[in-house]
Design a protein around this motif. Structure first.
Motif, PDB file in Angstrom:
ATOM      1  N   MET A  96       0.824  -1.210   0.000  1.00 16.17           N
ATOM      2  CA  MET A  96       0.000   0.000   0.000  1.00 16.17           C
ATOM      3  C   MET A  96       0.860   1.262   0.000  1.00 16.17           C
ATOM      4  O   MET A  96       0.483   2.287  -0.559  1.00 16.17           O
ATOM      5  CB  MET A  96      -0.919   0.005   1.221  1.00 16.17           C
ATOM      6  CG  MET A  96      -1.924  -1.132   1.267  1.00 16.17           C
ATOM      7  SD  MET A  96      -3.169  -1.038  -0.023  1.00 16.17           S
ATOM      8  CE  MET A  96      -4.096   0.378   0.497  1.00 16.17           C
ATOM      9  N   ALA A  97       2.024   1.185   0.634  1.00 14.07           N
ATOM     10  CA  ALA A  97       2.888   2.367   0.724  1.00 14.07           C
ATOM     11  C   ALA A  97       3.702   2.585  -0.538  1.00 14.07           C
ATOM     12  O   ALA A  97       4.020   3.730  -0.881  1.00 14.07           O
ATOM     13  CB  ALA A  97       3.819   2.223   1.928  1.00 14.07           C
ATOM     14  N   ARG A  98       4.052   1.509  -1.241  1.00 17.29           N
ATOM     15  CA  ARG A  98       4.977   1.638  -2.367  1.00 17.29           C
ATOM     16  C   ARG A  98       4.305   1.553  -3.740  1.00 17.29           C
ATOM     17  O   ARG A  98       4.768   2.169  -4.689  1.00 17.29           O
ATOM     18  CB  ARG A  98       6.050   0.541  -2.274  1.00 17.29           C
ATOM     19  CG  ARG A  98       7.026   0.738  -1.126  1.00 17.29           C
ATOM     20  CD  ARG A  98       7.863   1.973  -1.378  1.00 17.29           C
ATOM     21  NE  ARG A  98       8.974   2.079  -0.453  1.00 17.29           N
ATOM     22  CZ  ARG A  98       9.019   2.926   0.574  1.00 17.29           C
ATOM     23  NH1 ARG A  98       7.974   3.728   0.812  1.00 17.29           N
ATOM     24  NH2 ARG A  98      10.067   2.979   1.381  1.00 17.29           N
ATOM     25  N   LEU A 106      -9.134   5.063  -1.326  1.00 19.47           N
ATOM     26  CA  LEU A 106     -10.440   4.536  -0.932  1.00 19.47           C
ATOM     27  C   LEU A 106     -10.278   3.208  -0.204  1.00 19.47           C
ATOM     28  O   LEU A 106     -10.968   2.944   0.799  1.00 19.47           O
ATOM     29  CB  LEU A 106     -11.331   4.354  -2.158  1.00 19.47           C
ATOM     30  CG  LEU A 106     -12.706   3.711  -1.914  1.00 19.47           C
ATOM     31  CD1 LEU A 106     -13.536   4.565  -0.969  1.00 19.47           C
ATOM     32  CD2 LEU A 106     -13.429   3.492  -3.245  1.00 19.47           C
ATOM     33  N   LEU A 107      -9.365   2.373  -0.673  1.00 21.65           N
ATOM     34  CA  LEU A 107      -9.130   1.087  -0.029  1.00 21.65           C
ATOM     35  C   LEU A 107      -8.611   1.269   1.395  1.00 21.65           C
ATOM     36  O   LEU A 107      -9.053   0.576   2.322  1.00 21.65           O
ATOM     37  CB  LEU A 107      -8.143   0.255  -0.860  1.00 21.65           C
ATOM     38  CG  LEU A 107      -7.802  -1.137  -0.319  1.00 21.65           C
ATOM     39  CD1 LEU A 107      -9.062  -1.973  -0.187  1.00 21.65           C
ATOM     40  CD2 LEU A 107      -6.796  -1.826  -1.227  1.00 21.65           C
ATOM     41  N   LEU A 108      -7.677   2.197   1.585  1.00 21.45           N
ATOM     42  CA  LEU A 108      -7.175   2.474   2.920  1.00 21.45           C
ATOM     43  C   LEU A 108      -8.285   2.993   3.837  1.00 21.45           C
ATOM     44  O   LEU A 108      -8.355   2.635   5.021  1.00 21.45           O
ATOM     45  CB  LEU A 108      -6.041   3.497   2.850  1.00 21.45           C
ATOM     46  CG  LEU A 108      -4.647   2.949   2.527  1.00 21.45           C
ATOM     47  CD1 LEU A 108      -3.671   4.095   2.326  1.00 21.45           C
ATOM     48  CD2 LEU A 108      -4.163   2.024   3.628  1.00 21.45           C
ATOM     49  N   ILE A 112      -9.589   1.104   7.423  1.00 18.66           N
ATOM     50  CA  ILE A 112      -9.729   1.674   8.764  1.00 18.66           C
ATOM     51  C   ILE A 112     -11.193   1.779   9.160  1.00 18.66           C
ATOM     52  O   ILE A 112     -11.538   1.667  10.350  1.00 18.66           O
ATOM     53  CB  ILE A 112      -9.024   3.053   8.833  1.00 18.66           C
ATOM     54  CG1 ILE A 112      -8.864   3.481  10.294  1.00 18.66           C
ATOM     55  CG2 ILE A 112      -9.776   4.078   8.042  1.00 18.66           C
ATOM     56  CD1 ILE A 112      -8.004   2.580  11.129  1.00 18.66           C
ATOM     57  N   ALA A 113     -12.105   1.960   8.188  1.00 15.27           N
ATOM     58  CA  ALA A 113     -13.534   2.046   8.512  1.00 15.27           C
ATOM     59  C   ALA A 113     -14.070   0.711   8.998  1.00 15.27           C
ATOM     60  O   ALA A 113     -15.028   0.673   9.791  1.00 15.27           O
ATOM     61  CB  ALA A 113     -14.322   2.515   7.290  1.00 15.27           C
ATOM     62  N   VAL A 155      -2.407  -2.827   9.552  1.00 12.12           N
ATOM     63  CA  VAL A 155      -2.171  -2.337   8.187  1.00 12.12           C
ATOM     64  C   VAL A 155      -2.106  -0.814   8.171  1.00 12.12           C
ATOM     65  O   VAL A 155      -1.223  -0.219   7.535  1.00 12.12           O
ATOM     66  CB  VAL A 155      -3.273  -2.841   7.234  1.00 12.12           C
ATOM     67  CG1 VAL A 155      -3.184  -2.129   5.883  1.00 12.12           C
ATOM     68  CG2 VAL A 155      -3.155  -4.341   7.031  1.00 12.12           C
ATOM     69  N   TRP A 156      -3.012  -0.173   8.873  1.00 10.47           N
ATOM     70  CA  TRP A 156      -3.043   1.289   8.892  1.00 10.47           C
ATOM     71  C   TRP A 156      -1.772   1.861   9.521  1.00 10.47           C
ATOM     72  O   TRP A 156      -1.164   2.791   8.982  1.00 10.47           O
ATOM     73  CB  TRP A 156      -4.275   1.747   9.660  1.00 10.47           C
ATOM     74  CG  TRP A 156      -4.438   3.240   9.692  1.00 10.47           C
ATOM     75  CD1 TRP A 156      -4.024   4.106  10.662  1.00 10.47           C
ATOM     76  CD2 TRP A 156      -5.047   4.056   8.692  1.00 10.47           C
ATOM     77  NE1 TRP A 156      -4.338   5.394  10.348  1.00 10.47           N
ATOM     78  CE2 TRP A 156      -4.963   5.400   9.132  1.00 10.47           C
ATOM     79  CE3 TRP A 156      -5.654   3.795   7.469  1.00 10.47           C
ATOM     80  CZ2 TRP A 156      -5.475   6.455   8.400  1.00 10.47           C
ATOM     81  CZ3 TRP A 156      -6.157   4.856   6.731  1.00 10.47           C
ATOM     82  CH2 TRP A 156      -6.072   6.162   7.202  1.00 10.47           C
TER      83      TRP A 156
END
Length: 278
Positions: A96-98, A106-108, A112-113, A155-156
């Motif tokens: 997700m970071a790279r 939106l996925l991130l 977290i939601a 993950v967050w």
């Protein structure tokens, strides 16, 4: 004017910090004090127990309570949840970071939601599903639901940490002949140790304190975790609430977490602040 305000501001800041510390530690202090009182003195309002008594701690480990086994179950469930969450979250967060792909933000947000849904809303469907699978009174019936909040949290946190690490580290490793996977294993993971360790501590604490799922998925004392075992302590009679034993058990459940944080506070602080200054 400034010289007169600075001491006042410093004094107010110290006073505010002291008030926060007292507010946070007062319940734990009273729990320790209550655990050291005799049963007949449990409602005494004195700030210190007099006389000191260990009868509540002896009651906790009576054979009928099964608290020792419950502590082992909590270690197994929280430890397994933490290891699985970190294993999956580390590679997911790095990607997700790279990587750049559509709808990443939106996925991130959805990740977290997903942690914001109340646990009670998923307990009934999970209970029905796990009953059909024969998972009731098993470790996986607690570990899998725990992953629903442990994995998104990990993950967050790790995504934010990996974003702060310069990509030049991987580029330099690949120039020297490493593949992206080798650069991740040999360069990024060792440097990310503080962030991973911090995430592990937070995830372990969350899984260790989980109550509702463990209560719903188990009905046998030998598989229950410590928070569930504490809630089911019985007193001398059917209608007696063993406040002293519950306080003593609460101390025994909380102390390992406090010791863990105190021993590794430097790593935790380093993980939380890593990347803030380049």
């Amino acid at each position: 004017m400034t010289t007169t305000l600075n001491p006042l501001r410093r004094w107010l800041l110290n006073l505010g910090l002291a008030a926060i510390v007292v507010f946070c530690l007062a319940p734990f202090f009273w729990m320790i004090v209550s655990s050291l009182r005799r049963t007949s003195d449990i409602f005494d309002k004195s700030p210190l127990p007099s006389p000191l008594s260990l009868e509540n701690y002896r009651a906790v480990f009576q054979p009928g309570q099964g608290f020792g086994r419950a502590l082992v179950n909590s270690v197994v469930v929280a430890g397994t949840t933490t290891l699985l969450a970190l294993s999956l979250a580390t590679v997911t967060a790095y990607a997700m970071a790279r990587l750049e792909f559509p709808f990443k933000r939106l996925l991130l947000t959805l990740i977290i939601a997903s942690t914001m849904f109340p646990v009670v809303s998923i307990v009934v469907p999970l209970l029905k599903m796990f009953t059909d699978w024969g998972w009731i009174n098993t470790y996986q019936a607690m570990i899998v639901p725990d992953m629903s909040f442990a994995l998104p949290l990990a993950v967050w946190l790790l995504t934010a940490f990996f974003r702060q690490m310069p990509q030049e580290l991987e580029h330099a490793a690949m120039v020297d002949g490493c593949t992206r996977g080798q650069a991740f294993r040999r360069i990024i993971l060792p440097l990310a140790a503080p962030g991973i360790f911090t995430t592990a501590i937070i995830t372990f604490i969350a899984a260790w304190n989980e109550f509702l799922i463990a209560l719903s998925m188990t009905n046998k004392p030998e598989i229950q975790t410590a928070p569930v075992a504490i809630s089911k302590f019985t007193g001398a009679t059917e209608f007696d609430t063993p406040f002293g034993s519950q306080m003593a058990a609460g101390v025994l459940v909380t102390v390992p977490l406090v010791i863990l944080v105190l021993l590794f506070q430097r790593r935790i602080v380093a993980g939380l602040t890593a990347g803030s200054v380049k």
